[in-house]
Design a protein around this motif. Structure first.
Motif, PDB file in Angstrom:
ATOM      1  N   LEU A 139       0.760  -1.575   0.193  1.00 44.29           N
ATOM      2  CA  LEU A 139       0.057   0.153  -0.360  1.00 44.29           C
ATOM      3  C   LEU A 139       0.895   1.078   0.208  1.00 44.29           C
ATOM      4  O   LEU A 139       2.293   1.427   1.135  1.00 44.29           O
ATOM      5  CB  LEU A 139      -1.379   0.425   1.074  1.00 44.29           C
ATOM      6  CG  LEU A 139      -2.004  -0.483   1.354  1.00 44.29           C
ATOM      7  CD1 LEU A 139      -2.320  -0.665   2.631  1.00 44.29           C
ATOM      8  CD2 LEU A 139      -2.952  -0.694   0.217  1.00 44.29           C
ATOM      9  N   VAL A 140       0.702   1.969  -1.248  1.00 40.55           N
ATOM     10  CA  VAL A 140       1.540   2.875  -0.633  1.00 40.55           C
ATOM     11  C   VAL A 140       0.628   4.680  -1.137  1.00 40.55           C
ATOM     12  O   VAL A 140       0.042   4.711  -2.741  1.00 40.55           O
ATOM     13  CB  VAL A 140       2.164   3.454  -2.135  1.00 40.55           C
ATOM     14  CG1 VAL A 140       3.693   4.158  -2.557  1.00 40.55           C
ATOM     15  CG2 VAL A 140       3.067   1.955  -1.922  1.00 40.55           C
TER      16      VAL A 140
ATOM     17  N   GLN B  18       2.561  -2.528  -6.940  1.00 45.68           N
ATOM     18  CA  GLN B  18       3.169  -3.820  -7.568  1.00 45.68           C
ATOM     19  C   GLN B  18       4.888  -4.170  -7.800  1.00 45.68           C
ATOM     20  O   GLN B  18       5.025  -2.746  -8.615  1.00 45.68           O
ATOM     21  CB  GLN B  18       2.264  -3.958  -7.959  1.00 45.68           C
ATOM     22  CG  GLN B  18       2.673  -5.267  -9.007  1.00 45.68           C
ATOM     23  CD  GLN B  18       2.053  -5.557 -10.457  1.00 45.68           C
ATOM     24  OE1 GLN B  18       2.333  -5.797 -11.769  1.00 45.68           O
ATOM     25  NE2 GLN B  18       1.400  -6.918 -10.758  1.00 45.68           N
ATOM     26  N   VAL B  19       5.335  -4.624  -7.486  1.00 50.09           N
ATOM     27  CA  VAL B  19       6.732  -4.607  -7.545  1.00 50.09           C
ATOM     28  C   VAL B  19       7.127  -5.484  -8.749  1.00 50.09           C
ATOM     29  O   VAL B  19       6.926  -6.781  -8.084  1.00 50.09           O
ATOM     30  CB  VAL B  19       7.446  -4.446  -6.316  1.00 50.09           C
ATOM     31  CG1 VAL B  19       9.010  -5.148  -5.931  1.00 50.09           C
ATOM     32  CG2 VAL B  19       7.466  -3.332  -5.309  1.00 50.09           C
ATOM     33  N   SER B  20       7.614  -5.217  -9.320  1.00 56.46           N
ATOM     34  CA  SER B  20       8.523  -6.745 -10.476  1.00 56.46           C
ATOM     35  C   SER B  20       9.697  -6.195 -10.274  1.00 56.46           C
ATOM     36  O   SER B  20       9.985  -5.403 -10.192  1.00 56.46           O
ATOM     37  CB  SER B  20       7.861  -6.843 -11.964  1.00 56.46           C
ATOM     38  OG  SER B  20       8.076  -5.446 -12.544  1.00 56.46           O
ATOM     39  N   THR B  21      10.353  -7.320 -11.128  1.00 57.96           N
ATOM     40  CA  THR B  21      11.939  -7.444 -12.128  1.00 57.96           C
ATOM     41  C   THR B  21      12.427  -5.830 -11.564  1.00 57.96           C
ATOM     42  O   THR B  21      13.778  -5.789 -11.130  1.00 57.96           O
ATOM     43  CB  THR B  21      12.472  -8.575 -12.119  1.00 57.96           C
ATOM     44  OG1 THR B  21      12.153  -8.758 -13.557  1.00 57.96           O
ATOM     45  CG2 THR B  21      12.667  -9.472 -11.138  1.00 57.96           C
TER      46      THR B  21
ATOM     47  N   TRP C 207       2.667   1.326  -9.995  1.00 59.07           N
ATOM     48  CA  TRP C 207       1.465   2.145  -8.910  1.00 59.07           C
ATOM     49  C   TRP C 207       0.281   2.636  -9.645  1.00 59.07           C
ATOM     50  O   TRP C 207       0.015   2.707 -10.754  1.00 59.07           O
ATOM     51  CB  TRP C 207       1.894   3.734  -8.222  1.00 59.07           C
ATOM     52  CG  TRP C 207       0.552   4.432  -7.458  1.00 59.07           C
ATOM     53  CD1 TRP C 207       1.329   3.540  -6.747  1.00 59.07           C
ATOM     54  CD2 TRP C 207       0.299   5.066  -7.153  1.00 59.07           C
ATOM     55  NE1 TRP C 207      -0.411   4.141  -5.341  1.00 59.07           N
ATOM     56  CE2 TRP C 207      -0.839   4.380  -6.094  1.00 59.07           C
ATOM     57  CE3 TRP C 207      -0.990   5.007  -8.719  1.00 59.07           C
ATOM     58  CZ2 TRP C 207      -1.746   5.675  -5.738  1.00 59.07           C
ATOM     59  CZ3 TRP C 207      -2.239   6.652  -8.651  1.00 59.07           C
ATOM     60  CH2 TRP C 207      -2.259   6.771  -7.004  1.00 59.07           C
ATOM     61  N   TYR C 208      -0.810   1.387  -8.223  1.00 61.12           N
ATOM     62  CA  TYR C 208      -2.467   1.929  -9.135  1.00 61.12           C
ATOM     63  C   TYR C 208      -3.193   2.110  -8.068  1.00 61.12           C
ATOM     64  O   TYR C 208      -2.898   1.519  -6.565  1.00 61.12           O
ATOM     65  CB  TYR C 208      -3.376   0.385  -9.603  1.00 61.12           C
ATOM     66  CG  TYR C 208      -2.010  -0.723 -10.132  1.00 61.12           C
ATOM     67  CD1 TYR C 208      -2.916  -0.355 -11.677  1.00 61.12           C
ATOM     68  CD2 TYR C 208      -0.929  -1.274  -9.874  1.00 61.12           C
ATOM     69  CE1 TYR C 208      -2.084  -1.935 -12.907  1.00 61.12           C
ATOM     70  CE2 TYR C 208      -0.259  -2.151 -10.985  1.00 61.12           C
ATOM     71  CZ  TYR C 208      -0.946  -2.200 -12.489  1.00 61.12           C
ATOM     72  OH  TYR C 208      -0.542  -2.890 -13.131  1.00 61.12           O
ATOM     73  N   GLY C 209      -4.248   3.210  -8.365  1.00 62.98           N
ATOM     74  CA  GLY C 209      -5.067   3.933  -7.504  1.00 62.98           C
ATOM     75  C   GLY C 209      -6.074   3.259  -6.826  1.00 62.98           C
ATOM     76  O   GLY C 209      -6.357   1.965  -8.294  1.00 62.98           O
ATOM     77  N   MET C 210      -6.700   3.271  -6.186  1.00 63.51           N
ATOM     78  CA  MET C 210      -7.192   2.504  -4.998  1.00 63.51           C
ATOM     79  C   MET C 210      -8.819   2.654  -6.252  1.00 63.51           C
ATOM     80  O   MET C 210      -9.353   2.020  -6.114  1.00 63.51           O
ATOM     81  CB  MET C 210      -7.267   2.114  -4.148  1.00 63.51           C
ATOM     82  CG  MET C 210      -6.094   1.599  -3.166  1.00 63.51           C
ATOM     83  SD  MET C 210      -5.960  -0.175  -3.596  1.00 63.51           S
ATOM     84  CE  MET C 210      -6.113  -0.875  -1.674  1.00 63.51           C
ATOM     85  N   ARG C 211      -9.062   3.669  -6.364  1.00 65.09           N
ATOM     86  CA  ARG C 211      -9.749   4.408  -6.576  1.00 65.09           C
ATOM     87  C   ARG C 211     -10.716   4.803  -7.661  1.00 65.09           C
ATOM     88  O   ARG C 211     -11.831   4.505  -8.302  1.00 65.09           O
ATOM     89  CB  ARG C 211     -10.821   5.970  -6.044  1.00 65.09           C
ATOM     90  CG  ARG C 211     -10.395   6.128  -4.648  1.00 65.09           C
ATOM     91  CD  ARG C 211     -11.431   7.673  -4.401  1.00 65.09           C
ATOM     92  NE  ARG C 211     -10.739   8.203  -3.050  1.00 65.09           N
ATOM     93  CZ  ARG C 211     -10.362   8.842  -2.730  1.00 65.09           C
ATOM     94  NH1 ARG C 211     -11.265  10.332  -3.617  1.00 65.09           N
ATOM     95  NH2 ARG C 211     -10.623   9.579  -1.371  1.00 65.09           N
ATOM     96  N   SER C 212      -9.503   4.291  -8.981  1.00 61.27           N
ATOM     97  CA  SER C 212      -9.763   3.540 -10.065  1.00 61.27           C
ATOM     98  C   SER C 212      -9.766   2.076 -10.548  1.00 61.27           C
ATOM     99  O   SER C 212      -9.741   1.507  -9.623  1.00 61.27           O
ATOM    100  CB  SER C 212      -8.024   3.905 -10.736  1.00 61.27           C
ATOM    101  OG  SER C 212      -8.130   3.093 -12.312  1.00 61.27           O
TER     102      SER C 212
ATOM    103  N   PRO D 108      -1.633   0.585 -14.387  1.00 63.26           N
ATOM    104  CA  PRO D 108      -0.673   1.373 -13.513  1.00 63.26           C
ATOM    105  C   PRO D 108      -0.968   3.142 -14.236  1.00 63.26           C
ATOM    106  O   PRO D 108      -1.109   3.762 -15.553  1.00 63.26           O
ATOM    107  CB  PRO D 108       0.826   0.876 -13.280  1.00 63.26           C
ATOM    108  CG  PRO D 108       1.019   0.538 -14.886  1.00 63.26           C
ATOM    109  CD  PRO D 108      -0.500  -0.254 -15.402  1.00 63.26           C
ATOM    110  N   SER D 109      -1.101   3.688 -12.648  1.00 68.14           N
ATOM    111  CA  SER D 109      -1.269   5.265 -13.231  1.00 68.14           C
ATOM    112  C   SER D 109       0.245   5.612 -13.337  1.00 68.14           C
ATOM    113  O   SER D 109       0.294   7.088 -13.946  1.00 68.14           O
ATOM    114  CB  SER D 109      -2.261   6.090 -11.716  1.00 68.14           C
ATOM    115  OG  SER D 109      -3.049   6.007 -11.838  1.00 68.14           O
ATOM    116  N   GLN D 110       0.683   4.923 -12.779  1.00 76.58           N
ATOM    117  CA  GLN D 110       2.659   5.456 -12.474  1.00 76.58           C
ATOM    118  C   GLN D 110       3.370   4.081 -12.886  1.00 76.58           C
ATOM    119  O   GLN D 110       2.986   3.368 -12.597  1.00 76.58           O
ATOM    120  CB  GLN D 110       2.889   6.244 -11.355  1.00 76.58           C
ATOM    121  CG  GLN D 110       2.260   7.604 -11.329  1.00 76.58           C
ATOM    122  CD  GLN D 110       2.423   8.152 -10.393  1.00 76.58           C
ATOM    123  OE1 GLN D 110       3.620   8.127  -9.369  1.00 76.58           O
ATOM    124  NE2 GLN D 110       1.583   9.503  -9.846  1.00 76.58           N
TER     125      GLN D 110
END
Length: 146
Positions: free
Chosen positions: A45-46, A60-63, A68-73, A78-80
């Motif tokens: 959670l960020v 979500q961390v990959s290699t 980053w996915y907004g919770m309200r979306s 990903p948003s960023q």
């Protein structure tokens, strides 16, 4: 009772039924979206600062990157996206407890990518893990150790 009253009450009941069905579909879609984002990768959670407020999301961390996915979306994109070698994390600072954030032990971190800086807030333990990820070499890269 008049016939028109029954028809209007049936119409209202039908409308409420449709509204509840749409609400149920939206809730199920939201839950499935959040579960699919976190599946198979480490996720934290960020909260990302947008203006004077923080927007809570799931990172979500990959290699090679953090998505980053907004919770309200409802978007599955990903948003960023922050690339591993580009993201510089500053030192953690205590974050004020905010009733709108669900973080248990929040720290505030200044991040930098090229010339752009932004603030994030996350749990202290998650910051330690993200910091370790950002400072390590990705899998498959063999660093020469002297």
């Amino acid at each position: 009772m008049s016939k028109s009253f029954l028809q209007s009450s049936e119409l209202v009941a039908f409308g409420l039924g449709v509204l509840l069905a749409l609400l149920a579909v939206a809730v199920v879609a939201f839950v499935l979206r959040n579960r699919s984002i976190g599946r198979g990768h480490t996720a934290y959670l960020v909260a990302v600062q947008k203006g004077p407020h923080f927007r809570l999301g799931q990172a979500q961390v990959s290699t090679s990157s953090v998505r980053w996915y907004g919770m309200r979306s409802m978007s599955v994109r990903p948003s960023q996206v922050w690339r591993r070698g580009d993201l510089e994390l500053g030192p953690p600072r205590p974050a004020p407890k905010n009733s709108s954030m669900v973080l248990t032990d929040p720290v505030r971190v200044t991040c930098r990518i090229d010339d752009r800086t932004f603030e994030i807030a996350m749990n202290n333990a998650d910051y330690t893990a993200l910091r370790s990820w950002s400072e390590s070499a990705p899998p498959g890269i063999h660093a020469d150790v002297a």
